[in-house]
Design an enzyme around this catalytic site. Structure first.
Site, PDB file in Angstrom:
ATOM      1  N   LYS A  78       0.005  14.000 -10.674  1.00  0.00           N
ATOM      2  CA  LYS A  78       0.845  12.850 -10.310  1.00  0.00           C
ATOM      3  C   LYS A  78       1.771  12.522 -11.479  1.00  0.00           C
ATOM      4  O   LYS A  78       1.339  12.530 -12.645  1.00  0.00           O
ATOM      5  CB  LYS A  78      -0.060  11.666  -9.978  1.00  0.00           C
ATOM      6  CG  LYS A  78       0.676  10.446  -9.438  1.00  0.00           C
ATOM      7  CD  LYS A  78      -0.315   9.354  -9.046  1.00  0.00           C
ATOM      8  CE  LYS A  78       0.343   8.140  -8.436  1.00  0.00           C
ATOM      9  NZ  LYS A  78      -0.624   7.089  -8.071  1.00  0.00           N
ATOM     10  N   SER A 153      -0.134   5.430  -3.348  1.00  0.00           N
ATOM     11  CA  SER A 153       1.032   5.951  -4.030  1.00  0.00           C
ATOM     12  C   SER A 153       0.943   7.417  -4.449  1.00  0.00           C
ATOM     13  O   SER A 153       1.969   8.015  -4.756  1.00  0.00           O
ATOM     14  CB  SER A 153       1.316   5.098  -5.277  1.00  0.00           C
ATOM     15  OG  SER A 153       0.239   5.195  -6.189  1.00  0.00           O
ATOM     16  N   SER A 177      -4.703   4.147  -4.089  1.00  0.00           N
ATOM     17  CA  SER A 177      -3.665   5.183  -4.133  1.00  0.00           C
ATOM     18  C   SER A 177      -4.131   6.624  -4.202  1.00  0.00           C
ATOM     19  O   SER A 177      -3.312   7.528  -4.071  1.00  0.00           O
ATOM     20  CB  SER A 177      -2.723   4.924  -5.301  1.00  0.00           C
ATOM     21  OG  SER A 177      -1.806   3.934  -4.930  1.00  0.00           O
TER      22      SER A 177
HETATM   23  N1  GLN Z   1      -0.908   0.124  -2.318  1.00  0.00           N
HETATM   24  C1  GLN Z   1      -1.372  -0.605  -3.464  1.00  0.00           C
HETATM   25  C2  GLN Z   1      -0.190  -1.203  -4.190  1.00  0.00           C
HETATM   26  O1  GLN Z   1       0.867  -1.093  -3.719  1.00  0.00           O
HETATM   27  C3  GLN Z   1      -2.185   0.259  -4.355  1.00  0.00           C
HETATM   28  C4  GLN Z   1      -1.389   1.157  -5.192  1.00  0.00           C
HETATM   29  C5  GLN Z   1      -2.227   1.978  -6.115  1.00  0.00           C
HETATM   30  O2  GLN Z   1      -3.425   2.140  -5.929  1.00  0.00           O
HETATM   31  N2  GLN Z   1      -1.577   2.463  -7.158  1.00  0.00           N
HETATM   32  O3  GLN Z   1      -0.314  -1.778  -5.212  1.00  0.00           O
END
Ligand code: GLN
Length: 486
Positions: A78, A153, A177
């Site tokens: 990532k 994400s 994410s």
């Molecule tokens: N969807 C969540 C957010 O927007 C989690 C994102 C994540 O785990 N990085 O913050």
């Protein structure tokens, strides 16, 4: 079977027996990227030459008999995990040209293990989002249906694994994410216990919630990756000095001595898609048939998770992102007349809308007069959420739930509606708030042929029981064997 379709453990066996070389394997993955990446767009950067060089080193190591489970295995990372000499953008315009001078600890560990880094995977900008649509660089599509989001994400990592553009990947999970995109792309992804994996070199989003974790085609591969990246690191003061077990040793233990908890609040949650509910219910049945005992547990503060998270995460994000000001970090906007304008333009043009929304939310929640009402209150409720889990784990070893309330939605469907998007994290966020580990493992398909994931959460530092439960479930089902028809 094509080489890019191999699992990590099968590729490892073939490499060890010298039936294939890492050069062949890496070339096959790079060719696969060439053929499907134009459709999926999972990678921000493909490091083809460096990957072939690493593959050659790996082959030399193998010929000397010097080999780990990851030697010569092509992986995706990532794009918020620092890789020395390899651009790391966080999918943000503000870091578009950032080349880290050092490796994150997890990257050092992968390199020591002889892994091959194929490239850097797309994501929501600074990991803020649930669909990867917030990337400031490109749009990633779900390999199962190109009209749909891959989840987020870590959407690039999940899509790359699902499409055979790497054999495994690393993601990061602040509120879901890793697990949510794994669920949407039909792969396995684990968020480890907070403190289990070093965050040194992970670009911070919300430091008290962030964890790096593995994503792969099956549970065994995830366990292999996890073993390599986990462990104490003196460079991360929140990493915990505990022995890391060999997770693969636990997989074959059956489920006869395992008690699984079914939280009544989760399964009664509003807005859960009936097909998701049915797939999870079926999974619970399979696990029960494998000999596990099922008990009902209660997590009464579940209803506050999303609210608590969306105070704490933006507060920490607002602080962490202060450093991107065009002076310390970030590409400076040159079109300015004075210092204030330089800061303002750098941040207004460098950050996307969602990131700016979070900075504003966080700054508000931490400001004098509001701190007690929002941040302090959220921190107190966070403790209650942790207490819920501690209490539930007095009567069970793992907790089962859906990962996401619906299968992957279509591109553009939710982007104008951040609140609904935030609600899609309802099942994953609590593990981050409590610091406990959780995995997503494929447990079904919707009538549209979209993957559905089962979440298995466990006690702090008890990843092995999660892997064991997930592995037994996987072996009893075929969901992980189906591949997207790209
Ligand atoms: N969807 C969540 C957010 O927007 C989690 C994102 C994540 O785990 N990085 O913050």
């Amino acid at each position: 079977m094509e080489l890019y379709e191999l699992s990590i453990q099968t590729a490892h066996k073939l490499l060890k027996q010298k039936k294939i070389s890492s050069l062949e394997l890496t070339r096959a993955v790079l060719e696969r990227i060439q053929s499907v990446e134009p459709k999926v767009q999972a990678y921000i950067t493909v490091a083809a030459d460096a990957a072939m060089e690493q593959a050659e080193f790996a082959d030399q190591a193998i010929s000397r008999g010097n080999m780990t489970g990851l030697t010569g295995i092509p992986l995706a990372i990532k794009d918020l995990i620092c890789t020395r000499g390899l651009r790391t953008t966080c999918a943000s315009k503000i870091l578009e040209n950032f080349i880290p001078p050092y490796d994150a600890t997890v990257i050092e560990k992968l390199k020591e293990a002889g892994a091959v880094i194929v490239g850097k995977a797309n994501m929501d900008e600074f990991a803020m989002g649930s669909s990867t649509e917030n990337s400031g660089i490109q749009l990633t599509r779900n390999p199962w249906d190109l009209k749909r989001i891959p989840g987020g994400s870590s959407g690039g990592s999940a899509a790359a694994v699902a499409a055979g553009m790497c054999l495994g990947a690393l993601g990061s999970d602040t509120g879901g994410s890793i697990r949510q995109p794994a669920s949407h792309c039909g792969v396995v992804g684990m968020k480890p216990t907070y403190g289990r994996v070093s965050r040194y070199g992970l670009v911070a989003f919300a430091s008290s919630l962030d964890q790096i974790g593995p994503m792969a085609k099956d549970v065994t591969d995830c366990a292999v990756l996890m073993k390599t990246i986990a462990g104490y690191d003196e460079k991360d003061s929140t990493s915990v000095p505990l022995e890391v077990p060999d997770y693969t040793d636990f997989l074959k233990n059956g489920l006869k001595k395992i008690t699984v908890g079914i939280p009544k609040e989760y399964h009664a949650a509003e807005g859960i898609d009936p097909e998701v509910a049915a797939a999870v219910k079926n999974a619970v049945g399979v696990i029960e048939n494998l000999g596990a005992e099922c008990v009902e547990v209660s997590l009464p503060h579940t209803k506050h998770c999303v609210a608590v998270y969306y105070v704490i995460a933006p507060s920490e994000a607002g602080s962490n992102l202060a450093r991107y000001d065009g002076v310390r970090y970030g590409s400076r906007n040159k079109d300015t007349r004075n210092l204030i304008e330089m800061y303002r333009n750098t941040r207004a043009r460098g950050f996307g809308m969602e990131v700016q929304r979070r900075i504003i939310l966080g700054t508000y929640a931490l400001s004098a007069g509001y701190y007690d009402a929002y941040y302090k209150k959220a921190s107190q409720v966070r403790t209650l959420i942790l207490e819920d889990f501690k209490k539930a784990f007095e009567t069970c070893d793992v907790i089962l739930s859906p990962v996401a309330p619906t299968p992957a939605f279509t591109i553009g469907e939710m982007i104008e509606d951040p609140l609904t998007m935030y609600l899609s994290d309802i099942f994953t966020i609590s593990a981050n708030l409590a610091g406990i580990p959780g995995i997503s493992v494929p447990c079904g398909f919707s009538s549209d042929g979209l993957p559905i994931g089962l979440q298995i959460m466990g006690k702090h530092f008890n990843e092995e029981t999660i892997f064991q439960t997930a592995y037994n479930f996987e072996q009893a089902t075929d969901f992980h064997k189906k591949k997207p028809g790209l």
